[in-house]
Design a protein around this motif. Structure first.
Motif, PDB file in Angstrom:
ATOM      1  N   GLN A 149      11.522  13.058  -4.545  1.00  0.00           N
ATOM      2  CA  GLN A 149      10.493  12.224  -5.192  1.00  0.00           C
ATOM      3  C   GLN A 149      10.044  12.819  -6.526  1.00  0.00           C
ATOM      4  OE1 GLN A 149       7.216  10.507  -2.614  1.00  0.00           O
ATOM      5  NE2 GLN A 149       7.805  12.312  -1.461  1.00  0.00           N
ATOM      6  N   TYR A 157       0.808  -1.217   0.000  1.00  0.00           N
ATOM      7  CA  TYR A 157       0.000   0.000   0.000  1.00  0.00           C
ATOM      8  C   TYR A 157       0.843   1.271   0.000  1.00  0.00           C
ATOM      9  CZ  TYR A 157      -3.538  -3.289   1.781  1.00  0.00           C
ATOM     10  OH  TYR A 157      -4.390  -4.344   1.959  1.00  0.00           O
ATOM     11  N   VAL A 158       2.003   1.203   0.656  1.00  0.00           N
ATOM     12  CA  VAL A 158       2.805   2.407   0.861  1.00  0.00           C
ATOM     13  C   VAL A 158       3.304   2.966  -0.471  1.00  0.00           C
ATOM     14  CG1 VAL A 158       4.771   3.379   2.132  1.00  0.00           C
ATOM     15  CG2 VAL A 158       3.559   1.390   3.056  1.00  0.00           C
ATOM     16  N   VAL A 159       3.649   2.081  -1.373  1.00  0.00           N
ATOM     17  CA  VAL A 159       4.393   2.505  -2.565  1.00  0.00           C
ATOM     18  C   VAL A 159       3.601   2.420  -3.859  1.00  0.00           C
ATOM     19  CG1 VAL A 159       6.506   1.665  -1.484  1.00  0.00           C
ATOM     20  CG2 VAL A 159       5.315   0.220  -3.138  1.00  0.00           C
ATOM     21  N   MET A 160       2.359   1.968  -3.810  1.00  0.00           N
ATOM     22  CA  MET A 160       1.622   1.727  -5.058  1.00  0.00           C
ATOM     23  C   MET A 160       1.629   2.941  -5.987  1.00  0.00           C
ATOM     24  SD  MET A 160      -1.751  -0.463  -4.320  1.00  0.00           S
ATOM     25  CE  MET A 160      -1.653  -2.044  -3.487  1.00  0.00           C
ATOM     26  N   ASN A 161       1.407   4.097  -5.409  1.00  0.00           N
ATOM     27  CA  ASN A 161       1.336   5.302  -6.227  1.00  0.00           C
ATOM     28  C   ASN A 161       2.682   5.602  -6.878  1.00  0.00           C
ATOM     29  OD1 ASN A 161       1.403   8.516  -6.423  1.00  0.00           O
ATOM     30  ND2 ASN A 161      -0.701   7.804  -6.630  1.00  0.00           N
ATOM     31  N   ASN A 162       3.759   5.533  -6.104  1.00  0.00           N
ATOM     32  CA  ASN A 162       5.108   5.783  -6.633  1.00  0.00           C
ATOM     33  C   ASN A 162       5.469   4.790  -7.710  1.00  0.00           C
ATOM     34  OD1 ASN A 162       5.024   6.019  -3.536  1.00  0.00           O
ATOM     35  ND2 ASN A 162       6.531   7.531  -4.136  1.00  0.00           N
ATOM     36  N   THR A 175      10.691   6.809   0.873  1.00  0.00           N
ATOM     37  CA  THR A 175      10.071   5.500   1.051  1.00  0.00           C
ATOM     38  C   THR A 175       9.767   4.866  -0.302  1.00  0.00           C
ATOM     39  OG1 THR A 175       8.438   4.272   2.328  1.00  0.00           O
ATOM     40  CG2 THR A 175       7.611   6.193   1.174  1.00  0.00           C
ATOM     41  N   PRO A 213       1.442   0.325 -15.967  1.00  0.00           N
ATOM     42  CA  PRO A 213       1.278  -0.422 -14.714  1.00  0.00           C
ATOM     43  C   PRO A 213      -0.167  -0.835 -14.475  1.00  0.00           C
ATOM     44  CG  PRO A 213       1.336   1.928 -14.264  1.00  0.00           C
ATOM     45  CD  PRO A 213       1.438   1.776 -15.767  1.00  0.00           C
ATOM     46  N   VAL A 214      -0.370  -1.990 -13.873  1.00  0.00           N
ATOM     47  CA  VAL A 214      -1.694  -2.307 -13.330  1.00  0.00           C
ATOM     48  C   VAL A 214      -1.501  -2.939 -11.960  1.00  0.00           C
ATOM     49  CG1 VAL A 214      -2.007  -4.639 -14.329  1.00  0.00           C
ATOM     50  CG2 VAL A 214      -3.991  -3.218 -13.834  1.00  0.00           C
ATOM     51  N   MET A 215      -2.351  -2.542 -11.010  1.00  0.00           N
ATOM     52  CA  MET A 215      -2.350  -3.092  -9.666  1.00  0.00           C
ATOM     53  C   MET A 215      -3.654  -3.881  -9.515  1.00  0.00           C
ATOM     54  SD  MET A 215      -0.158  -0.594  -9.667  1.00  0.00           S
ATOM     55  CE  MET A 215       1.436  -0.249  -8.946  1.00  0.00           C
ATOM     56  N   LEU A 265      11.032  11.247 -10.541  1.00  0.00           N
ATOM     57  CA  LEU A 265      10.099  10.890 -11.619  1.00  0.00           C
ATOM     58  C   LEU A 265      10.391  11.703 -12.878  1.00  0.00           C
ATOM     59  CD1 LEU A 265       6.706  10.503  -9.697  1.00  0.00           C
ATOM     60  CD2 LEU A 265       8.114   8.678 -10.659  1.00  0.00           C
ATOM     61  N   ALA A 292       3.512   2.993  -9.618  1.00  0.00           N
ATOM     62  CA  ALA A 292       2.727   3.225 -10.830  1.00  0.00           C
ATOM     63  C   ALA A 292       3.292   4.412 -11.605  1.00  0.00           C
ATOM     64  CB  ALA A 292       1.263   3.462 -10.472  1.00  0.00           C
ATOM     65  N   ASN A 293       3.611   5.483 -10.899  1.00  0.00           N
ATOM     66  CA  ASN A 293       4.150   6.661 -11.594  1.00  0.00           C
ATOM     67  C   ASN A 293       5.526   6.402 -12.184  1.00  0.00           C
ATOM     68  OD1 ASN A 293       2.171   8.692 -11.662  1.00  0.00           O
ATOM     69  ND2 ASN A 293       2.450   9.069  -9.477  1.00  0.00           N
ATOM     70  N   LEU A 306       5.046   4.560 -15.337  1.00  0.00           N
ATOM     71  CA  LEU A 306       4.567   5.485 -16.372  1.00  0.00           C
ATOM     72  C   LEU A 306       5.703   6.390 -16.848  1.00  0.00           C
ATOM     73  CD1 LEU A 306       1.078   6.391 -14.848  1.00  0.00           C
ATOM     74  CD2 LEU A 306       1.451   5.248 -17.054  1.00  0.00           C
TER      75      LEU A 306
END
Lengths: 264, 264, 264
Positions: B243, B27-32, B194, B44-46, B247, B34-35, B38
């Protein structure tokens, strides 16, 4: 066509009323969605437990159902919340993330359409087409079709469900099956930031909570997204800075930036 | 040693093919994560539901299994997805986050190694050592050992499992048990953001999806991470701006930045 | 009143000892919380499985329980971890997110108060009032009351539970029921970034892990938050840049910025 005075009015209303938007959404975008709703002046809450969703939806002004990282427990909560929203006349805004990518997603989408009767459905071209034609394939959560080719599907879906249907893309289409609005603002960099579509859904929900005309509300939400995205992209060096500028632009929108940026 | 022409070729291939990377991650890193995918040009798919992971993995070009916030349901999904990937000859990239911190993590790691047969395993020194020697202690998710001291463990692990093993650290080591590559790019600021390790795993997966030589693919992924991290750190005032710049740098990499920055 | 030498000492201690902070927290803020703990020099770990929380808490220096996106499984893990922390004399820092918004949240809060005996409780005014008076209504996760009006509730709660109680707001109040400290630093922009309250709770936990005087530890945590927030807001154009600057400011705090910014 967008009446810019109405757009300005609705933005002011969101800021003034700070509507509570209840989101049952995916793990990837929760943080972005919450911040985008705070940027625009709304009050986000995320809650998914079957032990509280009915009560949380009851105090909200709109409900977002987003299946991005669905599983059986979350779907159960979505259905409870969606039914509560219907009973309480709270608009349900549905984001069928990845519809068409797996048969499970497509099946859950049908269930949500039937049981929760969303007021607005927002997806990319592939997702909207998958809701109408189960043979359309989605690549994970990314579209493999253009918005233009999906417009017919969107109109059929709108007529079948009674919902306003939004297709996000280079041009956004917003249709109730009879009337179709378009939004031409935006920037391709938006597709390189995860969860921009999910954010659009949440912003649309904020507008649907203060404007009972769902076609206008959805159009206003998409216009605000496109304008903020376009302004942010002009300042960004990549998808990292894009996220930061997007929230700042959304935060700082005013009548003059809306009038200067909106493409009619 | 890295052949820079091959590195440039693989970066182009990722951008051109935009491979779908299926992530069952924390959960902590899903957004990072995915980005970052990209940024590099991947898609990406979760997805983690046992009702869809087999189908989602089947349409993906690589599978990431990351146990950062594991629980029984997610482990079940990881095992199903991992077995599907094996059957379909899709590379599995495994991130044993926090192996050695609790006996549950160490046990689940063994199960994933046995049942999912990862092509590549990436961890910090403590995590890699814990996979070989159950007496090694990890402090939460942070390493308490140096990369150098873990290299012997990495070689043993590679020989035992047939996987390429990556140890992230000041110097990254990438080994198949016989040949060992190193990456010397990077910056200590990366350890203060993180999920940088988890991002490395996802980037490695993107390269493994377009290059069947797992040793080269993993080395290319780590080189891209180190280069982007080094360029980003030079522009950053702390882990917040790091961060964002990371990206953006990943997004803008080109042959000239690779050639100018790679340390051989 | 804050003794600035003690504040400087405690910041140094956090950086030097890099305490492991075990967070069972909500999905929305996990990434921010982890990064803020890394900014301040602590070592964050997120783990919620009933199969490992007792073991993870045992190796930690403080435990954060945050019910932002609670459900039955997570509550079970929180209770196990909280009881372990009690047995091991590890401070429990409790964030009753949305207490008063639903009866489920209020009920779970009572359970955590009784079974986990938190050392510090941090919430906004509505949340703290809801813990004492079940008739107080919270709007989702946002406060509908001022900090000042909640101070009496905070004192009652502190006396009843033996915990130090923190009310976040324009002025932060930190009380053990007898002595009350205040922090006047901060900026209204902080309330427009999701999870700033949750971050405050985690930062307070970092200080509670290196200072056994819970009133002083909580006050130091809130002062560090307010100072970083105030410095960040001065550089920010909206809630997007605010997040980035906040982490950078937290990262770069030193004796001179503390002395120049702290309002006594």
């Amino acid at each position: 066509m967008i009446d810019i005075s109405n757009l300005v009015r609705d933005l002011s209303l969101v800021r003034e009323k700070s509507p509570l938007i209840h989101n049952i959404t995916n793990y990837v975008v929760m943080n972005n969605t919450a911040n985008a709703l705070l940027s625009i002046g709304a009050s986000p809450v995320m809650a998914h437990s079957v032990d509280e969703v009915a009560e949380m939806t009851s105090i909200a002004s709109a409900l977002v159902l987003n299946i991005g990282t669905l599983d059986a427990d979350w779907v159960k909560a979505m259905l409870i919340a969606g039914k509560t929203a219907q009973t309480k006349k709270i608009p349900v805004i549905f984001d069928p993330v990845g519809a068409g990518a797996t048969s499970y997603r497509t099946k859950v989408c049908q269930q949500i359409l039937e049981e929760c009767k969303p007021s607005i459905i927002r997806g990319n071209a592939s997702e909207i087409m998958a809701l109408v034609n189960s043979n359309v394939k989605t690549k994970g959560v990314d579209s493999t079709s253009s918005s233009d080719s999906a417009l017919d599907s969107a109109k059929i879906l709108a007529r079948e469900t009674g919902a306003v249907v939004v297709i996000s893309g280079q041009t956004d289409y917003i249709t109730n099956g009879e009337t179709t609005e378009t939004v031409s603002n935006g920037n391709t960099l938006m597709a390189r930031v995860t969860g921009m579509g999910c954010t659009a859904t949440a912003i649309v929900a904020a507008f649907a909570s203060i404007n009972t005309d769902m076609l206008e509300a959805a159009t206003h939400g998409m216009a605000i997204m496109g304008i903020s995205g376009e302004l942010a992209a002009a300042k960004s060096q990549g998808n990292g800075s894009m996220q930061v500028h997007f929230l700042d632009e959304l935060f700082n929108l005013n009548e003059s930036t809306l009038r200067n940026t909106l493409k009619l």
